[in-house]
Design a protein around this motif. Sequence first.
Motif, PDB file in Angstrom:
ATOM      1  N   HIS A 110       3.308   0.296 -10.354  1.00  0.00           N
ATOM      2  CA  HIS A 110       2.381   0.601 -10.884  1.00  0.00           C
ATOM      3  C   HIS A 110       1.389   0.158 -11.607  1.00  0.00           C
ATOM      4  N   ILE A 111       1.900  -0.324 -12.534  1.00  0.00           N
ATOM      5  CA  ILE A 111       1.594  -1.221 -13.635  1.00  0.00           C
ATOM      6  C   ILE A 111       1.871  -2.766 -13.063  1.00  0.00           C
ATOM      7  N   ALA A 112       2.545  -3.296 -12.612  1.00  0.00           N
ATOM      8  CA  ALA A 112       3.009  -4.019 -12.098  1.00  0.00           C
ATOM      9  C   ALA A 112       2.149  -4.588 -11.284  1.00  0.00           C
ATOM     10  N   LEU A 113       1.812  -4.039 -10.240  1.00  0.00           N
ATOM     11  CA  LEU A 113       0.899  -4.112  -8.946  1.00  0.00           C
ATOM     12  C   LEU A 113      -0.367  -4.176  -9.303  1.00  0.00           C
ATOM     13  N   ILE A 133      -3.360   2.551 -12.908  1.00  0.00           N
ATOM     14  CA  ILE A 133      -3.809   3.812 -12.115  1.00  0.00           C
ATOM     15  C   ILE A 133      -4.574   4.108 -10.769  1.00  0.00           C
ATOM     16  N   GLY A 134      -4.761   2.932 -10.508  1.00  0.00           N
ATOM     17  CA  GLY A 134      -5.612   2.473  -9.044  1.00  0.00           C
ATOM     18  C   GLY A 134      -4.561   2.522  -8.293  1.00  0.00           C
ATOM     19  N   PRO A 135      -3.104   2.007  -8.108  1.00  0.00           N
ATOM     20  CA  PRO A 135      -2.205   2.292  -7.338  1.00  0.00           C
ATOM     21  C   PRO A 135      -1.319   3.658  -6.974  1.00  0.00           C
ATOM     22  N   ALA A 136      -1.796   4.276  -8.786  1.00  0.00           N
ATOM     23  CA  ALA A 136      -0.603   5.780  -8.744  1.00  0.00           C
ATOM     24  C   ALA A 136      -1.867   6.634  -7.609  1.00  0.00           C
ATOM     25  N   TYR A 137      -2.560   6.206  -7.888  1.00  0.00           N
ATOM     26  CA  TYR A 137      -3.639   7.291  -6.526  1.00  0.00           C
ATOM     27  C   TYR A 137      -3.652   6.632  -5.385  1.00  0.00           C
ATOM     28  N   GLU A 138      -3.722   5.307  -4.906  1.00  0.00           N
ATOM     29  CA  GLU A 138      -3.522   4.845  -3.782  1.00  0.00           C
ATOM     30  C   GLU A 138      -2.104   5.125  -2.916  1.00  0.00           C
ATOM     31  N   ASP A 139      -1.152   6.053  -4.460  1.00  0.00           N
ATOM     32  CA  ASP A 139       0.047   6.854  -3.779  1.00  0.00           C
ATOM     33  C   ASP A 139      -0.205   7.558  -2.979  1.00  0.00           C
ATOM     34  N   LYS A 140      -1.333   8.316  -3.742  1.00  0.00           N
ATOM     35  CA  LYS A 140      -1.787  10.321  -3.813  1.00  0.00           C
ATOM     36  C   LYS A 140      -1.922   9.820  -2.387  1.00  0.00           C
ATOM     37  N   ILE A 141      -3.248   9.022  -1.079  1.00  0.00           N
ATOM     38  CA  ILE A 141      -4.151   9.740  -1.004  1.00  0.00           C
ATOM     39  C   ILE A 141      -2.894   8.866   0.440  1.00  0.00           C
ATOM     40  N   SER A 142      -1.927   8.257   0.643  1.00  0.00           N
ATOM     41  CA  SER A 142      -1.104   7.253   1.278  1.00  0.00           C
ATOM     42  C   SER A 142      -0.270   8.369   1.676  1.00  0.00           C
ATOM     43  N   ARG A 143       0.234   9.499   0.801  1.00  0.00           N
ATOM     44  CA  ARG A 143       1.378  10.440   0.603  1.00  0.00           C
ATOM     45  C   ARG A 143       2.592  10.175   0.441  1.00  0.00           C
ATOM     46  N   LEU A 161      12.598   7.584  -5.243  1.00  0.00           N
ATOM     47  CA  LEU A 161      12.350   6.263  -5.805  1.00  0.00           C
ATOM     48  C   LEU A 161      13.065   5.174  -5.429  1.00  0.00           C
ATOM     49  N   LYS A 162      14.025   5.168  -4.957  1.00  0.00           N
ATOM     50  CA  LYS A 162      14.031   3.474  -4.428  1.00  0.00           C
ATOM     51  C   LYS A 162      13.987   3.302  -3.340  1.00  0.00           C
ATOM     52  N   ASP A 163      12.768   4.462  -2.232  1.00  0.00           N
ATOM     53  CA  ASP A 163      12.449   4.284  -1.560  1.00  0.00           C
ATOM     54  C   ASP A 163      10.878   3.367  -1.521  1.00  0.00           C
ATOM     55  N   ILE A 164      10.021   4.185  -2.682  1.00  0.00           N
ATOM     56  CA  ILE A 164       9.374   3.489  -3.528  1.00  0.00           C
ATOM     57  C   ILE A 164       9.001   2.050  -3.942  1.00  0.00           C
ATOM     58  N   THR A 165      10.115   1.976  -4.627  1.00  0.00           N
ATOM     59  CA  THR A 165      10.310   0.573  -5.801  1.00  0.00           C
ATOM     60  C   THR A 165      10.571  -0.441  -4.754  1.00  0.00           C
ATOM     61  N   LYS A 166      10.844  -0.374  -3.356  1.00  0.00           N
ATOM     62  CA  LYS A 166      12.012  -1.557  -2.783  1.00  0.00           C
ATOM     63  C   LYS A 166       9.940  -1.612  -1.501  1.00  0.00           C
ATOM     64  N   TYR A 167       9.490  -0.814  -2.177  1.00  0.00           N
ATOM     65  CA  TYR A 167       7.942  -0.374  -1.251  1.00  0.00           C
ATOM     66  C   TYR A 167       7.038  -1.427  -2.001  1.00  0.00           C
ATOM     67  N   TYR A 168       6.954  -1.192  -3.190  1.00  0.00           N
ATOM     68  CA  TYR A 168       5.701  -1.927  -4.236  1.00  0.00           C
ATOM     69  C   TYR A 168       6.554  -3.336  -4.753  1.00  0.00           C
ATOM     70  N   ASN A 169       7.575  -3.453  -4.592  1.00  0.00           N
ATOM     71  CA  ASN A 169       8.629  -4.959  -4.761  1.00  0.00           C
ATOM     72  C   ASN A 169       8.077  -5.610  -3.920  1.00  0.00           C
ATOM     73  N   ASN A 170       8.397  -5.342  -2.710  1.00  0.00           N
ATOM     74  CA  ASN A 170       8.254  -6.221  -1.175  1.00  0.00           C
ATOM     75  C   ASN A 170       6.810  -6.970  -1.786  1.00  0.00           C
ATOM     76  N   GLN A 171       5.687  -6.349  -1.732  1.00  0.00           N
ATOM     77  CA  GLN A 171       4.650  -6.342  -2.175  1.00  0.00           C
ATOM     78  C   GLN A 171       4.768  -7.309  -3.065  1.00  0.00           C
ATOM     79  N   LEU A 172       4.734  -7.224  -4.679  1.00  0.00           N
ATOM     80  CA  LEU A 172       5.297  -8.510  -5.621  1.00  0.00           C
ATOM     81  C   LEU A 172       5.874  -9.566  -4.872  1.00  0.00           C
TER      82      LEU A 172
END
Length: 430
Positions: A110-113, A133-143, A161-172
Amino acid sequence: MTNIVILGTQWGDEGKGKIVDMLTHNVKYVVRYQGGNNAGHTLIHNNKKIILHLIPSGILHKNVFVILGNGVVISPKAMLQEINMLKKFGFYVENRIKISSSCQLILDFHIALDIARENKDIKKSIGTTLKGIGPAYEDKISRRGFMVSDLENYNNMVLKLKDITKYYNNQLKYIYKTKTIDYNIILKEINENRKMLLNMVEDIPNILEKATKKKESIIFEGAQGSLLDIDHGTYPYVTSSNTVVGGALTGSGIGIKNIDHVVGIVKSYSTRVGNGPFPTELKNKTNDYLVNKGQEYGSTTGRKRRTGWLDIVLLRRSIQLNSISSICLTKIDVLDELKKIKICIYYKNKKTKKIFSHFPILQDWNVIEPIYKILPGWQKNTYGIKSMSKLPKKAIDYINIIQKLLKIPVDIISTGPDRSHTIINYNILN
């Protein structure tokens, strides 16, 4: 018994922490209902400065339990750091912190993004605290959010945790062309804090209902300020949560009928951190004076705050949004040396010449010009004064004009950073 919401009426940094701390000696619970460690509450205890970013200010009172409601996003690292910092001051607090199992967790991705977005185009940056903060709330809204409750089942936790890390690493990697996050480091952090967080979990709405039935007073502590509300603030230069009074309900689970009083904290002048509209902003020697005298540096980021005159137009909006019962006016002592003090009472559209007294709708902020009422400064010391009768007459005039313009009583006046540097005109907890 009184349940009080204490919130900021401007862009944050109004001095909420001191007022929460001051009023907490009469309550059982202090509840934080939104935001995360992007907030910063500075307290003075035994002449030592304590800065809290996540844990509610009431924690300094040993008979008080503090609650992080479901609307809060929790950084496990920040939580542990604050707990350890408080231990150094002699406060052992883990058994007095209660958290909702629905709180979202802020992790390294979240911080990296957050950092990658702000760095991509500096000219278009919001000016976030870079805390994720923003990315964490985005995750909440995106379920897809990673909640405290996800810590309970270890095997399911690892897979999620593996799935979410992969999701963020693709963006980064592919969008922002920046360094990715090591899943094993995140898992290590989770494992280090998992037990601590799970031991704090309680049914928060149930606690609040029982406390209300027992007539035990509760303070709801807001973070940031009303003008940073995601829905009602100066969008898009806002935070990622609801900072107005409605956030206290949705972010904690308290029912609306159980809120008795709303205290709006008003700084005697205006400040803002980061980008966004600021009609009364100063860019002269008065700005330099306010920054230095008021020590206007963000307690979370360390950034120098922008300063300006008190804005009655925006304060009217905050009163409207929050059903504010009374005002606490802070940092009045910062104005002590000024020869003239201005209060913005109207706005003027520079193009149309239209004058208006309420929050601008469908207006270009760049054409907004403040219209001021100019008052003589008192140029006498108010620091530490504890009685209204001992204030200089011109300082009392300033306070009375604010009350008249806003049609709301000023019940508390802060004349310095210490808990004792306070004038109380009305006991809110009675």
